[in-house]
Design an enzyme around this catalytic site. Structure first.
Site, PDB file in Angstrom:
ATOM      1  N   ARG A 299       2.180  14.212  12.042  1.00 51.22           N
ATOM      2  CA  ARG A 299       3.415  13.890  11.370  1.00 51.22           C
ATOM      3  C   ARG A 299       3.815  15.488  10.154  1.00 51.22           C
ATOM      4  O   ARG A 299       2.677  15.337   9.212  1.00 51.22           O
ATOM      5  CB  ARG A 299       2.752  12.616  10.356  1.00 51.22           C
ATOM      6  CG  ARG A 299       3.096  11.767  11.070  1.00 51.22           C
ATOM      7  CD  ARG A 299       2.611  10.265  10.514  1.00 51.22           C
ATOM      8  NE  ARG A 299       1.062  10.298  10.710  1.00 51.22           N
ATOM      9  CZ  ARG A 299       0.192   9.127  10.131  1.00 51.22           C
ATOM     10  NH1 ARG A 299       0.722   8.150   8.879  1.00 51.22           N
ATOM     11  NH2 ARG A 299      -1.521   8.918  10.130  1.00 51.22           N
TER      12      ARG A 299
ATOM     13  N   ASP B  12       6.333  20.606   7.778  1.00 53.97           N
ATOM     14  CA  ASP B  12       7.169  21.076   7.661  1.00 53.97           C
ATOM     15  C   ASP B  12       8.375  21.050   7.723  1.00 53.97           C
ATOM     16  O   ASP B  12       9.028  21.444   6.411  1.00 53.97           O
ATOM     17  CB  ASP B  12       7.658  22.237   8.865  1.00 53.97           C
ATOM     18  CG  ASP B  12       7.959  21.171  10.592  1.00 53.97           C
ATOM     19  OD1 ASP B  12       7.359  19.770  10.204  1.00 53.97           O
ATOM     20  OD2 ASP B  12       8.598  21.312  11.162  1.00 53.97           O
TER      21      ASP B  12
ATOM     22  N   LYS C 166       0.515  -1.269  -0.624  1.00 61.29           N
ATOM     23  CA  LYS C 166       0.388   0.322   0.430  1.00 61.29           C
ATOM     24  C   LYS C 166       0.769   1.208  -0.053  1.00 61.29           C
ATOM     25  O   LYS C 166       0.522   1.934  -0.905  1.00 61.29           O
ATOM     26  CB  LYS C 166      -1.307   0.134   0.835  1.00 61.29           C
ATOM     27  CG  LYS C 166      -2.075   1.293   1.520  1.00 61.29           C
ATOM     28  CD  LYS C 166      -2.419   1.618   2.554  1.00 61.29           C
ATOM     29  CE  LYS C 166      -1.585   1.676   4.008  1.00 61.29           C
ATOM     30  NZ  LYS C 166      -1.863   2.765   4.674  1.00 61.29           N
ATOM     31  N   ASN C 167       2.211   1.467   0.828  1.00 66.02           N
ATOM     32  CA  ASN C 167       2.508   2.762   1.190  1.00 66.02           C
ATOM     33  C   ASN C 167       3.381   2.757  -0.131  1.00 66.02           C
ATOM     34  O   ASN C 167       3.729   4.134  -0.475  1.00 66.02           O
ATOM     35  CB  ASN C 167       3.542   2.559   2.444  1.00 66.02           C
ATOM     36  CG  ASN C 167       2.431   2.496   3.980  1.00 66.02           C
ATOM     37  OD1 ASN C 167       1.246   3.510   3.511  1.00 66.02           O
ATOM     38  ND2 ASN C 167       3.333   1.692   4.564  1.00 66.02           N
TER      39      ASN C 167
ATOM     40  N   ARG D  62      -8.338   0.030   4.668  1.00 63.49           N
ATOM     41  CA  ARG D  62      -7.055   1.013   4.037  1.00 63.49           C
ATOM     42  C   ARG D  62      -6.075   0.363   3.759  1.00 63.49           C
ATOM     43  O   ARG D  62      -5.403   0.822   2.765  1.00 63.49           O
ATOM     44  CB  ARG D  62      -7.465   2.353   5.064  1.00 63.49           C
ATOM     45  CG  ARG D  62      -8.180   3.893   5.392  1.00 63.49           C
ATOM     46  CD  ARG D  62      -7.675   4.803   6.431  1.00 63.49           C
ATOM     47  NE  ARG D  62      -6.847   4.824   5.734  1.00 63.49           N
ATOM     48  CZ  ARG D  62      -5.433   5.175   6.489  1.00 63.49           C
ATOM     49  NH1 ARG D  62      -6.133   4.729   7.983  1.00 63.49           N
ATOM     50  NH2 ARG D  62      -4.276   5.697   6.006  1.00 63.49           N
TER      51      ARG D  62
ATOM     52  N   ASP E 160       4.710  -0.061  12.071  1.00 61.87           N
ATOM     53  CA  ASP E 160       4.053  -0.486  11.394  1.00 61.87           C
ATOM     54  C   ASP E 160       2.992  -2.025  12.315  1.00 61.87           C
ATOM     55  O   ASP E 160       1.952  -2.176  11.476  1.00 61.87           O
ATOM     56  CB  ASP E 160       3.193  -0.370   9.488  1.00 61.87           C
ATOM     57  CG  ASP E 160       3.112   1.148   9.900  1.00 61.87           C
ATOM     58  OD1 ASP E 160       3.060   1.958  10.154  1.00 61.87           O
ATOM     59  OD2 ASP E 160       3.245   1.705   8.202  1.00 61.87           O
TER      60      ASP E 160
ATOM     61  N   CYS F 138      -5.024   8.625   9.975  1.00 60.83           N
ATOM     62  CA  CYS F 138      -5.446   8.041  10.645  1.00 60.83           C
ATOM     63  C   CYS F 138      -4.636   8.600  11.951  1.00 60.83           C
ATOM     64  O   CYS F 138      -3.581   9.395  12.245  1.00 60.83           O
ATOM     65  CB  CYS F 138      -3.683   6.559  11.564  1.00 60.83           C
ATOM     66  SG  CYS F 138      -5.009   4.845  10.040  1.00 60.83           S
TER      67      CYS F 138
END
Length: 422
Positions: free
Chosen positions: A123, A126, A22-23, A400, A308, A118
């Protein structure tokens, strides 16, 4: 709203196919914004986050064609109509911010809403902003949107990241492919998803060296072209299903699994008394004794133990012989699953970024609530070992990041079903 009901006590035996990451896919899809020519992605996971990214890209005028039931995506940015990523889409998913770098690189402007996702801690954007400003971007925050411009285009620069952020590395890596001159990303993230993105960009014509290390060098080119690229195996789904037989016995082979994707995770499994064997088709997993042994875990950027997989590991350690300590160094607020596991009979003490898990002999089924993506699957895993029935509510998080969880676990012997709440 759907719930997942798990009835514990069944051992698991057989094979579980592991989907594309997914990522990785969520970073690869915005890469289409860098070229007028089509980008074809294969081994794409079929998830709600992929649908969200598709909707975002289509809102910019990208043509997305889904083939083979969604496992192949053909993306074309030859006729884009917008460089504005609206809040209504971006709020659903953190990875939406990955359109910022590509839009600036090719179109020299972008308006991107601050992202959602989530609620597992701050997170901040910047890091992304500081990096792109070093490359000549002018960025200001107004009314919840980042208004970014790069008059005359982005320029190569030395870009030291104060934290090895995966998202910032991906944004800068994509932006640098079309920047004038050489960009050197220092303290770059080293995750396999970064390596996968670099390989895809190279197939499109980018000049990149050093991916997988902490220093990535990119020589900007005038244009990128068409490419076909397979999405790398999802190491988080892989790790999740590797844990499944540890909860309830049996032996499972995770198809497509590779040791180099989960080295630090496998080291902890070995210490906990879990056998992991590499096969021609993937990785085979089996618990050596009657219950796992306690181990301490510290989450770190790759190649360390992945944040994760922390929730899933905590659930396993609830049944371990002895006391384990987990330290979460990546995200604050990422022990929200602990109270839900306690409802099932776990013995967990949380203080700040530390969780002390005292192993118990058994868990009991209970109604629990999923608080985020990885927490949701950790509760399902716990349910595999629990006595009686566990009902995991609010599983929209689950969709997701995991495709066909019920089907994959049912196929190896789990008693699991999805129900529609009244």
């Amino acid at each position: 709203m759907d719930s997942i009901i798990v009835t514990g006590g069944s051992s698991l035996n057989g094979q579980i196919p592991i989907a594309g990451a997914k990522n990785a896919a969520l970073a690869l899809m915005p890469a289409t914004l860098l070229s007028e020519e089509p980008l074809t992605l294969t081994n794409v996971p079929r998830l709600s986050d992929i649908k969200t990214m598709t909707a975002l890209l289509e809102s910019l005028g990208v043509e997305v064609t889904s083939l083979q039931g969604g496992k192949v995506q053909v993306l074309s940015s030859h006729a884009m109509t917008s460089t504005r990523a609206d809040y209504e889409i971006v709020r659903k998913m953190r990875a939406s911010n990955l359109v910022l770098g590509p839009l600036l690189a090719r179109h020299h402007e972008a308006i991107v809403s601050l992202p959602g996702g989530c609620a597992i801690g701050a997170r901040p954007m910047d890091i992304h902003i500081d990096a792109l400003e070093l490359m000549g971007a002018q960025i200001e925050l107004r009314d919840g949107y980042l208004h970014a411009k790069a008059p005359g285009g982005l320029k190569g620069a030395r870009v030291p990241l104060r934290f090895a952020s995966v998202g910032a590395t991906e944004n800068v890596l994509m932006a640098a492919t079309l920047a004038k001159g050489t960009t050197v990303i220092e303290n770059a993230a080293r995750e396999p998803e970064i390596v996968d993105l670099a390989r895809c960009l190279r197939a499109m014509g980018a000049q990149i060296a050093g991916e997988g290390t902490s220093t990535i060098e990119v020589q900007g080119v005038d244009r990128l072209g068409a490419a076909t690229h397979p999405v790398v195996t999802d190491r988080i789904e892989l790790g999740t299903y590797m844990l499944a037989p540890v909860f309830c016995g049996g032996e499972v082979e995770c198809l497509g699994g590779k040791l180099e994707l989960v080295t630090a995770f496998v080291e902890k499994l070995d210490a906990a008394g879990v056998d992991v064997t590499e096969t021609d088709a993937g990785l085979k997993v089996k618990l050596r004794g009657d219950r796992p042994r306690a181990v301490d875990v510290v989450t770190e950027p790759f190649p360390g133990f992945p944040t994760d997989l922390q929730a899933q590991m905590m659930a396993m350690l609830c049944l371990a012989d002895g006391t384990s300590v987990l330290e979460e160094r990546i995200f604050e607020n990422r022990f929200m699953h602990a109270p839900e596991l306690v409802r099932m009979g776990a013995n967990i003490e949380v203080q700040g970024g530390y969780a002390k898990v005292h192993g118990v002999d058994r868990l009991k089924g209970a109604p629990v609530m999923a608080t985020d993506l990885r927490a949701s699957v950790s509760l399902i895993l716990a349910g595999l070992a629990a006595e009686g029935e566990t009902r995991v509510n609010r599983v929209y998080h689950l969709d997701r990041g995991y495709e066909n969880v019920e089907q994959k676990l049912s196929a190896v012997g789990a008693k699991i079903e999805r129900v529609r709440d009244a």
